[in-house]
Enzyme design. Structure first.
Site, short mmCIF file in Angstrom:
data_model
loop_
_atom_site.label_atom_id
_atom_site.label_comp_id
_atom_site.label_asym_id
_atom_site.label_seq_id
_atom_site.Cartn_x
_atom_site.Cartn_y
_atom_site.Cartn_z
N ARG A 88 0.84 -1.21 0.00
CA ARG A 88 0.00 0.00 0.00
C ARG A 88 0.87 1.27 0.00
NH1 ARG A 88 -2.65 -1.16 4.23
NH2 ARG A 88 -4.39 -2.14 3.15
N ASN A 102 29.14 8.20 -7.85
CA ASN A 102 28.69 9.09 -6.77
C ASN A 102 29.35 8.66 -5.48
OD1 ASN A 102 26.90 10.08 -4.53
ND2 ASN A 102 25.86 11.01 -6.27
N LYS A 148 22.27 12.08 3.11
CA LYS A 148 23.54 11.34 3.25
C LYS A 148 23.43 10.34 4.41
CE LYS A 148 26.11 13.57 0.17
NZ LYS A 148 26.93 13.01 -0.88
N ASN A 201 26.02 17.11 -10.13
CA ASN A 201 24.67 16.82 -9.62
C ASN A 201 23.90 18.10 -9.43
OD1 ASN A 201 25.12 14.01 -9.28
ND2 ASN A 201 26.31 14.44 -7.45
N ASP A 227 33.49 14.90 2.35
CA ASP A 227 32.93 13.96 1.38
C ASP A 227 33.17 14.42 -0.06
OD1 ASP A 227 31.30 11.85 0.46
OD2 ASP A 227 29.58 13.19 0.35
N ASP A 228 33.05 15.72 -0.30
CA ASP A 228 33.16 16.21 -1.68
C ASP A 228 34.59 16.12 -2.19
OD1 ASP A 228 30.37 17.14 -2.15
OD2 ASP A 228 30.85 18.19 -0.30
N ARG A 268 27.10 25.37 -0.85
CA ARG A 268 27.23 24.83 -2.23
C ARG A 268 26.52 23.50 -2.24
NH1 ARG A 268 28.15 20.27 -3.89
NH2 ARG A 268 30.36 19.82 -3.70
N TYR A 284 17.88 11.11 -2.17
CA TYR A 284 19.25 11.52 -2.47
C TYR A 284 19.21 12.18 -3.85
CZ TYR A 284 24.34 10.81 -2.33
OH TYR A 284 25.70 11.00 -2.30
N GLU A 316 30.08 18.41 4.36
CA GLU A 316 29.35 18.21 3.11
C GLU A 316 28.96 19.54 2.48
OE1 GLU A 316 28.70 14.93 2.00
OE2 GLU A 316 28.27 16.03 0.16
N ASP A 317 29.23 19.68 1.22
CA ASP A 317 28.73 20.79 0.40
C ASP A 317 29.02 22.16 1.00
OD1 ASP A 317 27.98 18.75 -1.21
OD2 ASP A 317 25.85 19.20 -1.26
N1 LIG Z 1 29.42 12.64 -8.34
C1 LIG Z 1 29.77 12.96 -7.13
O1 LIG Z 1 29.91 12.13 -6.24
C2 LIG Z 1 30.03 14.40 -6.82
C3 LIG Z 1 30.73 14.72 -5.66
C4 LIG Z 1 30.99 16.05 -5.36
C5 LIG Z 1 30.54 17.03 -6.21
N2 LIG Z 1 29.83 16.68 -7.31
C6 LIG Z 1 29.29 17.70 -8.19
O2 LIG Z 1 30.32 18.39 -8.81
C7 LIG Z 1 29.92 19.72 -9.06
C8 LIG Z 1 31.00 20.65 -8.57
O3 LIG Z 1 31.16 20.52 -7.17
P1 LIG Z 1 32.38 21.21 -6.44
O4 LIG Z 1 32.29 20.95 -5.01
O5 LIG Z 1 33.67 20.85 -7.09
O6 LIG Z 1 32.02 22.73 -6.73
P2 LIG Z 1 32.97 23.95 -6.80
O7 LIG Z 1 32.13 25.14 -6.77
O8 LIG Z 1 34.04 23.81 -5.78
O9 LIG Z 1 33.68 23.84 -8.23
C9 LIG Z 1 33.06 24.05 -9.45
C10 LIG Z 1 34.13 24.19 -10.50
O10 LIG Z 1 33.51 24.26 -11.77
C11 LIG Z 1 34.10 25.31 -12.51
N3 LIG Z 1 33.19 25.85 -13.47
C12 LIG Z 1 32.05 26.56 -13.23
N4 LIG Z 1 31.53 26.99 -14.38
C13 LIG Z 1 32.35 26.53 -15.35
C14 LIG Z 1 32.38 26.67 -16.76
N5 LIG Z 1 31.47 27.39 -17.38
N6 LIG Z 1 33.36 26.06 -17.45
C15 LIG Z 1 34.31 25.36 -16.80
N7 LIG Z 1 34.35 25.22 -15.48
C16 LIG Z 1 33.40 25.80 -14.77
C17 LIG Z 1 34.48 26.35 -11.46
O11 LIG Z 1 35.49 27.20 -11.96
C18 LIG Z 1 34.97 25.46 -10.34
O12 LIG Z 1 36.33 25.17 -10.58
C19 LIG Z 1 28.57 19.89 -8.38
O13 LIG Z 1 27.55 19.78 -9.33
C20 LIG Z 1 28.48 18.73 -7.44
O14 LIG Z 1 27.17 18.29 -7.27
C21 LIG Z 1 29.57 15.40 -7.63
O1 LIG Z 2 25.36 14.56 -2.95
C1 LIG Z 2 25.70 13.93 -3.96
O2 LIG Z 2 24.88 13.31 -4.66
C2 LIG Z 2 27.14 13.83 -4.35
C3 LIG Z 2 28.01 14.93 -3.93
O3 LIG Z 2 28.29 14.95 -2.57
C4 LIG Z 2 27.61 16.27 -4.43
O4 LIG Z 2 27.83 17.24 -3.72
O5 LIG Z 2 27.12 16.35 -5.55
MG LIG Z 3 28.33 16.79 -1.72
#
Ligand SMILES: NC(=O)c1ccc[n+]([C@@H]2O[C@H](COP(=O)([O-])OP(=O)(O)OC[C@H]3O[C@@H](n4cnc5c(N)ncnc54)[C@H](O)[C@@H]3O)[C@@H](O)[C@H]2O)c1
Ligand SMILES: O=C(O)C[C@H](O)C(=O)O
Ligand SMILES: [Mg+2]
Length: 554
Positions: free
Chosen positions: A45, A447, A162, A403, A256-257, A144, A90, A233-234
């Protein structure tokens, strides 16, 4: 199937509490389950109710309500339907939940530590029930959230999501998890002007004020929660690096990031490189990796790859030479003025021409074997870029890792089409399988959810004093080695999600062994266990929702 008789006293504890508290029931009236109520039907349900919602956010709200009414049932359903439910709690849907959190807020479900609490953070933390049971806190300052920017106090669902992964994916007990959002303001005008915004209505503090706040917060956390691991985180880029450096040797914590993402992407890269090598014969150490995005995660992953390459016998210079980073201004080169500190290490010193700005030109220049996106830039991997990658490589490695999915650098279907199926693909958020020319392709999910639950579990069980880089390295290798025969046969680079508990167990084992090797462990008795006994022990320690009414067997 067993039906409940009217007189049965079989309410799960939480349900009976909720019913007794319902104000419309006259005091003392014995609330009834319907005569034909069946526990097994009720699971079904709930799933029907969930599936009847068309919007992701509605599903999120429904699940949130279920968790409040009946946590045991919620976790039963989560554990037995992970593929369906994790993308709601998530990424990607948690992104919508955060963006709209001030509007969908219903009940307290975590800790807000506000900048207004400065000077008395300890007292506020002491409000948390059973602080000695706390083992893991996920802490964000909302600056962020995913790639969605500064969401301020709306960031709490990220910490909650998380921790649900910790519970589902590593069997951490719900009562030992502490979701925290640091409410220090936001620089996003939309929220400051929103009358329903739930955070303090002020812009973010200047660095010195934020640093003092973080110092007080971390020392209060260690005092109030004596056995706690903190996952950052973030946090926005600068603070992510700063607070990891500042606190990693003083408290048990990790980011984590930076570290979780570093480990998960290294692991996927190792498996992807193996597949690419099978097609091209290229040795692992000959890869060239191009990062779009040089932020906390881009540089975190680059460092993790560097550490891996050096462990394979390369010098730091040789390893660094395999890595290229690109930010919003183009290829990151050392001669650029005002280069941020975290970008300096991987800045190229061997490029002398005019600034390279367009990604296609950079790909042409670098000729990468792997293109990794951590840029938050939707569709940055355009058709010409992806086709170029396919013309350079028999099996191009393309990981759009940003993401939520709305910010993915390329959609899975396009990547398959534009490479005629040759791409080795993993994305940060999930994609459905794609059928192309009669063959079904599955996307990997690169991820950090494949790493942080196991890293946390290992650190908690071994009562590690710190989370070292080598512990994170070992977590990545354990994940890379965890593919089973069927997953390898299907060219997957990550294990299937339904195996996450098994995977987290293996990751935790590797983390504990490394903690022991460095003398960072405090559960000394584990040292005398062989691997298989320790793994059995880790699995036995994993929490399962109690079979409250015998409805679901896990
Ligand atoms: N898959 C995963 O497990 C995972 C983990 C952490 C972060 N992420 C994702 O990665 C992304 C970035 O996270 P972050 O913590 O590194 O952020 P951040 O803000 O630290 O870094 C972003 C980077 O992207 C660059 N950027 C922005 N616009 C751009 C453009 N037009 N051309 C080229 N580069 C550009 C910035 O200069 C910076 O270096 C987010 O979307 C986050 O969700 C994914
Ligand atoms: O939260 C996620 O899905 C992965 C990573 O920590 C992110 O910031 O994008
Ligand atoms: Mg994160």
């Amino acid at each position: 199937m067993r039906h409940r008789a009217f007189s049965d006293n079989l309410f799960p504890h939480t349900m009976s509490v909720a019913v007794q508290n319902a104000s419309h029931i006259p005091f003392g009236f014995p609330a009834q389950v319907p005569p034909r109520f069946a526990e097994t039907d009720h699971v079904q349900r709930c799933l029907v109710q969930l599936r009847s919602k068309s919007q992701g956010l509605e599903k999120y709200i429904f699940l949130n309500g279920l968790k409040e009414r009946d946590p045991e049932l919620f976790y039963n359903i989560l554990l037995t339907n992970m593929m369906e439910i994790i993308p709601i709690l998530y990424t990607p849907t948690v992104g919508d939940a955060c963006t709209n959190y001030s509007h969908i807020w219903r009940r307290p479900e975590g800790l807000y530590i506000s900048i207004e609490h400065k000077g008395r953070i300890r007292e506020v933390l002491r409000n948390w029930p059973a602080s000695t049971a706390a083992r893991i806190a996920v802490v964000t300052d909302g600056s962020r959230i995913l790639g969605l920017g500064d969401l301020g106090a709306n960031g709490l669902p990220i910490s909650i999501g998380k921790l649900d992964l910790y519970i589902a994916g590593a069997g951490i007990k719900p009562s030992s998890t502490v979701p925290i959002c640091l409410d220090v303001g936001t620089d996003t005008r939309k929220y400051l002007e929103d009358p329903l915004y739930i955070g303090v209505r002020q812009s973010r503090p200047k660095p010195s004020e934020m640093d003092a706040f973080m110092e007080e917060f971390m020392s209060a956390m260690a005092e109030v929660f004596p056995q706690l691991l903190v996952q950052f985180e973030d946090f926005s880029t600068d603070n992510a690096f700063k607070y990891l450096d500042l606190f990693r040797n003083r408290y048990c914590c990790f980011n984590d990031d930076i570290q979780g993402t570093g480990a998960v992407v290294l692991s996927g890269f190792i498996n992807a490189a193996r597949l690419a090598s099978a097609a091209s014969g290229l040795p692992l150490t000959e890869h060239r990796i191009l990062f779009l995005g040089a932020g906390s995660s881009g540089i975190g992953v680059a460092k993790q790859l560097l550490s891996f390459f050096t462990s394979m016998g390369m010098t730091v210079e040789e390893a660094k030479n395999r890595i290229y980073t690109v930010d919003s201004k183009g290829l990151v080169t050392a001669d650029r003025e005002g280069l941020q500190e975290h970008k300096k290490f991987f800045a190229r010193t061997d490029y002398q021409g005019p600034p390279l700005k367009k990604l296609a030109d950079i790909v042409e220049y670098v000729r990468p074997t792997a293109l990794l996106g951590l840029s938050t830039l939707r569709n940055a991997f355009t058709e010409d870029v992806v086709k170029l990658m396919a013309s350079i490589n028999k099996r191009p490695i393309i990981f759009p890792l940003s993401n939520p999915v709305s910010l993915s650098e390329v959609d899975f279907e396009d990547a398959i089409k534009w490479t005629d199926g040759s791409v080795i693909f993993a994305s940060g958020s999930p994609y459905k399988p794609v059928e192309y020319k009669g063959k079904v392709y599955e996307a990997g999910q690169g991820n950090n959810m494949y790493q942080f639950p196991g890293i946390g579990l290992g650190a908690i069980l071994s009562r590690a004093k710190h989370v070292s880089d080598a512990m994170v390295d070992k977590a990545a290798i354990a994940l890379a080695s965890s593919l089973d025969h069927e997953e390898r046969a299907n060219d997957l680079v990550y294990p299937r999600l339904h195996r996450i508990r098994e995977i987290s167990g293996q990751v935790a084992l590797a983390v504990i062994r490394q903690a022991q090797a460095e003398g960072l462990d405090q559960t000394i008795v584990y040292r005398s266990l062989c691997d298989s006994d320790l793994l059995d022990h880790i699995r036995a320690k994993m929490w399962k929702p109690s079979n409250v009414i015998g409805r679901v067997r896990l």
